[in-house]
Design a protein around this motif. Structure first.
Motif, PDB file in Angstrom:
ATOM      1  N   GLN A 122       0.821  -1.207   0.000  1.00 50.53           N
ATOM      2  CA  GLN A 122       0.000   0.000   0.000  1.00 50.53           C
ATOM      3  C   GLN A 122       0.860   1.265   0.000  1.00 50.53           C
ATOM      4  O   GLN A 122       0.481   2.289  -0.577  1.00 50.53           O
ATOM      5  N   ILE A 125       1.755   1.847  -3.606  1.00 57.00           N
ATOM      6  CA  ILE A 125       0.588   2.324  -4.366  1.00 57.00           C
ATOM      7  C   ILE A 125       0.291   3.782  -4.018  1.00 57.00           C
ATOM      8  O   ILE A 125       0.032   4.599  -4.907  1.00 57.00           O
ATOM      9  N   LEU A 148      -0.870   2.733 -11.773  1.00 58.12           N
ATOM     10  CA  LEU A 148      -1.258   2.130 -10.499  1.00 58.12           C
ATOM     11  C   LEU A 148      -1.330   0.612 -10.605  1.00 58.12           C
ATOM     12  O   LEU A 148      -1.066  -0.098  -9.633  1.00 58.12           O
ATOM     13  N   ARG A 152       0.305  -2.199  -8.149  1.00 52.15           N
ATOM     14  CA  ARG A 152      -0.480  -3.269  -7.516  1.00 52.15           C
ATOM     15  C   ARG A 152       0.041  -4.649  -7.884  1.00 52.15           C
ATOM     16  O   ARG A 152      -0.079  -5.601  -7.118  1.00 52.15           O
TER      17      ARG A 152
END
Length: 228
Positions: A122, A125, A148, A152
């Motif tokens: 996270q 990201i 993105l 991921r």
């Protein structure tokens, strides 16, 4: 007389200095190993330094950008997703249980006592999103979903990782060093560093028949910093 002319020529037309960029490597210390087994789990670490990182496409997000008010202003960005150095980690699970890293602590420590935590997926990201927001605030449009998506899809070793039984799997281990996409900061980090130690604590390595963890272990990797 000939000698005098030679010296004069050298002074008036000095050769241009050759600037050599110092390259660094991480080499496993003689007292350590790059692969460690404890009961039913084995972990190996291979450093990915700057020279190898630039050719490792999985570490990058490549996406198009353009100016909505002037379509002729466009290009493509290849942006690194992680801080360097990173490590390729191989986890070998010979147990009959899934090994959860939820309670595992991972640190990178240098000889000066600086300690860096492992990055979470996270975190990566969120950082990518912040970079895209900054571009958009300056009037650019971009393939946000592509950028993105690369973040991921990065196969990261973090607290959310779970090693399945009987599986050998490779992942990327990245630390929150703060030199992301800045090769000068990366070199400065190693300028006065003699060694780094990657430590992975509380890894479940033994289970009972009910699947309860009966033993955890620490995996400790020591790497010397070598100038190439």
């Amino acid at each position: 007389m000939i000698l005098s002319l030679t010296l004069s020529a050298c002074v008036s037309n000095p050769p241009r200095p050759v600037v050599q960029i110092v390259k660094y490597d991480l080499r496993v210390n003689q007292s350590s190993r790059d692969e460690i087994f404890s009961d039913d789990v084995g972990i190996s670490l291979k450093p990915i330094m700057l020279e190898k990182a630039v050719t490792t496409e999985s570490l990058f997000a490549s996406y198009n950008y353009w100016n909505p008010s002037n379509p002729k202003q466009n290009g493509k960005i290849r942006s690194i997703l992680v801080s360097l150095p990173v490590f390729e980690v191989q986890v070998t699970n010979t147990s009959g249980q899934a090994v959860s890293f939820q309670k595992v602590a991972i640190r990178l420590v240098d000889d000066a006592g600086n300690s860096y935590q492992a990055q979470l997926k996270q975190d990566i990201i969120d950082f990518a999103g912040t970079q895209l927001d900054s571009m958009q605030s300056r009037g650019w449009a971009m393939d946000r979903a592509v950028a993105l998506g690369a973040a991921r899809n990065l196969k990261l070793l973090d607290k959310n990782y779970e090693s399945l039984p009987g599986i050998i799997e490779k992942r990327i281990l990245s630390f929150d060093i703060g030199n992301i996409s800045n090769d000068n900061a990366y070199r400065e980090m190693f300028k006065n560093t003699k060694y780094v130690r990657a430590m992975i604590y509380n890894v479940p390595v033994k289970f009972d028949q009910a699947g309860n963890v009966t033993k955890v272990a620490k995996f400790d990797f020591l790497f010397d910093v070598i100038k190439k």
